[in-house]
Motif scaffolding. Structure first.
Motif, PDB file in Angstrom:
ATOM      1  N   GLU A  63       0.842  -1.199   0.000  1.00  0.00           N
ATOM      2  CA  GLU A  63       0.000   0.000   0.000  1.00  0.00           C
ATOM      3  C   GLU A  63       0.877   1.250   0.000  1.00  0.00           C
ATOM      4  OE1 GLU A  63      -3.247   0.068  -0.264  1.00  0.00           O
ATOM      5  OE2 GLU A  63      -3.536  -2.082  -0.087  1.00  0.00           O
ATOM      6  N   PRO A  64       0.327   2.392  -0.425  1.00  0.00           N
ATOM      7  CA  PRO A  64       1.085   3.643  -0.390  1.00  0.00           C
ATOM      8  C   PRO A  64       1.406   4.037   1.062  1.00  0.00           C
ATOM      9  CG  PRO A  64      -1.003   3.918  -1.587  1.00  0.00           C
ATOM     10  CD  PRO A  64      -0.991   2.540  -1.015  1.00  0.00           C
ATOM     11  N   PRO A  65       2.456   4.831   1.247  1.00  0.00           N
ATOM     12  CA  PRO A  65       2.870   5.203   2.607  1.00  0.00           C
ATOM     13  C   PRO A  65       1.775   5.846   3.446  1.00  0.00           C
ATOM     14  CG  PRO A  65       4.558   5.835   1.037  1.00  0.00           C
ATOM     15  CD  PRO A  65       3.379   5.353   0.237  1.00  0.00           C
ATOM     16  N   ASP A  66       0.936   6.692   2.845  1.00  0.00           N
ATOM     17  CA  ASP A  66      -0.104   7.357   3.634  1.00  0.00           C
ATOM     18  C   ASP A  66      -1.148   6.364   4.145  1.00  0.00           C
ATOM     19  OD1 ASP A  66      -0.855   7.044   0.936  1.00  0.00           O
ATOM     20  OD2 ASP A  66      -2.350   8.642   1.065  1.00  0.00           O
ATOM     21  N   VAL A  67      -1.436   5.329   3.374  1.00  0.00           N
ATOM     22  CA  VAL A  67      -2.377   4.299   3.818  1.00  0.00           C
ATOM     23  C   VAL A  67      -1.756   3.477   4.942  1.00  0.00           C
ATOM     24  CG1 VAL A  67      -3.617   2.205   3.121  1.00  0.00           C
ATOM     25  CG2 VAL A  67      -3.549   4.183   1.593  1.00  0.00           C
ATOM     26  N   ARG A  68      -0.480   3.094   4.783  1.00  0.00           N
ATOM     27  CA  ARG A  68       0.203   2.326   5.838  1.00  0.00           C
ATOM     28  C   ARG A  68       0.224   3.113   7.141  1.00  0.00           C
ATOM     29  NH1 ARG A  68       4.335   1.450   1.712  1.00  0.00           N
ATOM     30  NH2 ARG A  68       5.705   2.707   3.015  1.00  0.00           N
ATOM     31  N   LEU A  69       0.525   4.414   7.049  1.00  0.00           N
ATOM     32  CA  LEU A  69       0.563   5.254   8.249  1.00  0.00           C
ATOM     33  C   LEU A  69      -0.810   5.319   8.914  1.00  0.00           C
ATOM     34  CD1 LEU A  69       2.057   7.207  10.128  1.00  0.00           C
ATOM     35  CD2 LEU A  69       1.476   9.035   8.523  1.00  0.00           C
ATOM     36  N   ALA A  70      -1.864   5.495   8.110  1.00  0.00           N
ATOM     37  CA  ALA A  70      -3.215   5.584   8.676  1.00  0.00           C
ATOM     38  C   ALA A  70      -3.593   4.300   9.401  1.00  0.00           C
ATOM     39  CB  ALA A  70      -4.219   5.885   7.568  1.00  0.00           C
ATOM     40  N   VAL A  71      -3.271   3.155   8.818  1.00  0.00           N
ATOM     41  CA  VAL A  71      -3.595   1.876   9.460  1.00  0.00           C
ATOM     42  C   VAL A  71      -2.803   1.719  10.757  1.00  0.00           C
ATOM     43  CG1 VAL A  71      -3.473  -0.634   9.217  1.00  0.00           C
ATOM     44  CG2 VAL A  71      -4.283   0.770   7.318  1.00  0.00           C
ATOM     45  N   ARG A  72      -1.536   2.090  10.739  1.00  0.00           N
ATOM     46  CA  ARG A  72      -0.718   1.991  11.957  1.00  0.00           C
ATOM     47  C   ARG A  72      -1.253   2.906  13.047  1.00  0.00           C
ATOM     48  NH1 ARG A  72       4.587   2.383   8.326  1.00  0.00           N
ATOM     49  NH2 ARG A  72       4.814   0.195   7.809  1.00  0.00           N
ATOM     50  N   GLN A  73      -1.645   4.133  12.673  1.00  0.00           N
ATOM     51  CA  GLN A  73      -2.181   5.060  13.674  1.00  0.00           C
ATOM     52  C   GLN A  73      -3.512   4.567  14.225  1.00  0.00           C
ATOM     53  OE1 GLN A  73      -2.042   8.743  11.486  1.00  0.00           O
ATOM     54  NE2 GLN A  73      -0.092   9.297  12.402  1.00  0.00           N
ATOM     55  N   GLN A  74      -4.318   3.934  13.387  1.00  0.00           N
ATOM     56  CA  GLN A  74      -5.581   3.379  13.851  1.00  0.00           C
ATOM     57  C   GLN A  74      -5.335   2.291  14.889  1.00  0.00           C
ATOM     58  OE1 GLN A  74      -7.934   1.677  10.765  1.00  0.00           O
ATOM     59  NE2 GLN A  74      -9.610   1.129  12.125  1.00  0.00           N
ATOM     60  N   SER A  75      -4.279   1.515  14.702  1.00  0.00           N
ATOM     61  CA  SER A  75      -3.980   0.446  15.661  1.00  0.00           C
ATOM     62  C   SER A  75      -3.601   1.005  17.024  1.00  0.00           C
ATOM     63  CB  SER A  75      -2.872  -0.462  15.133  1.00  0.00           C
ATOM     64  OG  SER A  75      -1.622   0.181  15.205  1.00  0.00           O
ATOM     65  N   ARG A  76      -3.114   2.231  17.066  1.00  0.00           N
ATOM     66  CA  ARG A  76      -2.772   2.864  18.345  1.00  0.00           C
ATOM     67  C   ARG A  76      -4.004   3.083  19.207  1.00  0.00           C
ATOM     68  NH1 ARG A  76       0.905   8.058  17.319  1.00  0.00           N
ATOM     69  NH2 ARG A  76       2.541   7.247  18.621  1.00  0.00           N
ATOM     70  N   ASN A  77      -5.132   3.287  18.579  1.00  0.00           N
ATOM     71  CA  ASN A  77      -6.347   3.628  19.303  1.00  0.00           C
ATOM     72  C   ASN A  77      -7.090   2.410  19.840  1.00  0.00           C
ATOM     73  OD1 ASN A  77      -5.885   6.336  18.726  1.00  0.00           O
ATOM     74  ND2 ASN A  77      -6.886   6.158  16.752  1.00  0.00           N
ATOM     75  N   GLU A  78      -6.597   1.224  19.531  1.00  0.00           N
ATOM     76  CA  GLU A  78      -7.232   0.018  20.039  1.00  0.00           C
ATOM     77  C   GLU A  78      -6.884  -0.183  21.508  1.00  0.00           C
ATOM     78  OE1 GLU A  78      -6.038  -3.059  17.381  1.00  0.00           O
ATOM     79  OE2 GLU A  78      -7.129  -2.181  15.702  1.00  0.00           O
ATOM     80  N   SER A  79      -7.489  -1.141  22.137  1.00  0.00           N
ATOM     81  CA  SER A  79      -7.299  -1.332  23.572  1.00  0.00           C
ATOM     82  C   SER A  79      -5.869  -1.693  23.953  1.00  0.00           C
ATOM     83  CB  SER A  79      -8.263  -2.410  24.087  1.00  0.00           C
ATOM     84  OG  SER A  79      -8.008  -3.630  23.439  1.00  0.00           O
ATOM     85  N   HIS A  80      -5.122  -2.326  23.052  1.00  0.00           N
ATOM     86  CA  HIS A  80      -3.727  -2.664  23.317  1.00  0.00           C
ATOM     87  C   HIS A  80      -2.855  -2.035  22.231  1.00  0.00           C
ATOM     88  CE1 HIS A  80      -4.681  -5.419  26.501  1.00  0.00           C
ATOM     89  NE2 HIS A  80      -5.614  -5.932  25.744  1.00  0.00           N
ATOM     90  N   PRO A  81      -2.444  -0.769  22.414  1.00  0.00           N
ATOM     91  CA  PRO A  81      -1.665  -0.112  21.369  1.00  0.00           C
ATOM     92  C   PRO A  81      -0.309  -0.793  21.155  1.00  0.00           C
ATOM     93  CG  PRO A  81      -1.615   1.167  23.384  1.00  0.00           C
ATOM     94  CD  PRO A  81      -2.585   0.027  23.604  1.00  0.00           C
ATOM     95  N   LEU A  82       0.132  -0.742  19.925  1.00  0.00           N
ATOM     96  CA  LEU A  82       1.428  -1.312  19.583  1.00  0.00           C
ATOM     97  C   LEU A  82       2.510  -0.242  19.798  1.00  0.00           C
ATOM     98  CD1 LEU A  82       0.336  -3.187  16.369  1.00  0.00           C
ATOM     99  CD2 LEU A  82       0.769  -4.144  18.627  1.00  0.00           C
ATOM    100  N   PRO A  83       3.643  -0.601  20.358  1.00  0.00           N
ATOM    101  CA  PRO A  83       4.661   0.384  20.732  1.00  0.00           C
ATOM    102  C   PRO A  83       5.332   1.076  19.558  1.00  0.00           C
ATOM    103  CG  PRO A  83       5.475  -1.829  21.071  1.00  0.00           C
ATOM    104  CD  PRO A  83       4.038  -1.955  20.708  1.00  0.00           C
ATOM    105  N   TRP A  84       5.323   0.492  18.382  1.00  0.00           N
ATOM    106  CA  TRP A  84       6.041   1.058  17.252  1.00  0.00           C
ATOM    107  C   TRP A  84       5.205   2.042  16.473  1.00  0.00           C
ATOM    108  CZ3 TRP A  84       3.242   0.130  12.995  1.00  0.00           C
ATOM    109  CH2 TRP A  84       2.383  -0.951  13.051  1.00  0.00           C
TER     110      TRP A  84
END
Length: 85
Positions: A63-84
């Protein structure tokens, strides 16, 4: 494999650096060792988070970088955020 604390040998294109993927793989192997030998709940949580990180990265591969970034940032908002993220 180079010893910890020593710089890696330079290459023709410049200094050799470990990728984030190789660092993550090394950390995952260590977590597996600790979990297998001690049944550590902390190591189990680390393995669970690492598996989640790998699943997210697999889903956004290509995926393009902006899509990858959006998905990674969305994962931060879940109950168990990823440290990276």
């Amino acid at each position: 494999m180079p010893r910890v604390g020593r710089p890696l040998p330079p290459t023709a294109r410049g200094p050799l650096r470990r990728s984030e993927g190789s660092v993550s793989a090394g950390a995952r192997r260590k977590l597996c060792e600790v979990h297998d030998s001690h049944r550590s709940t902390i190591a189990a949580e680390g393995l669970r988070r690492t598996a989640a990180m790998y699943a997210i990265e697999k889903a956004v591969r290509g995926e393009p970088p902006d899509v990858r970034l959006a998905v990674r940032q969305q994962s931060r908002n879940e109950s168990h955020p990823l440290p990276w993220a």
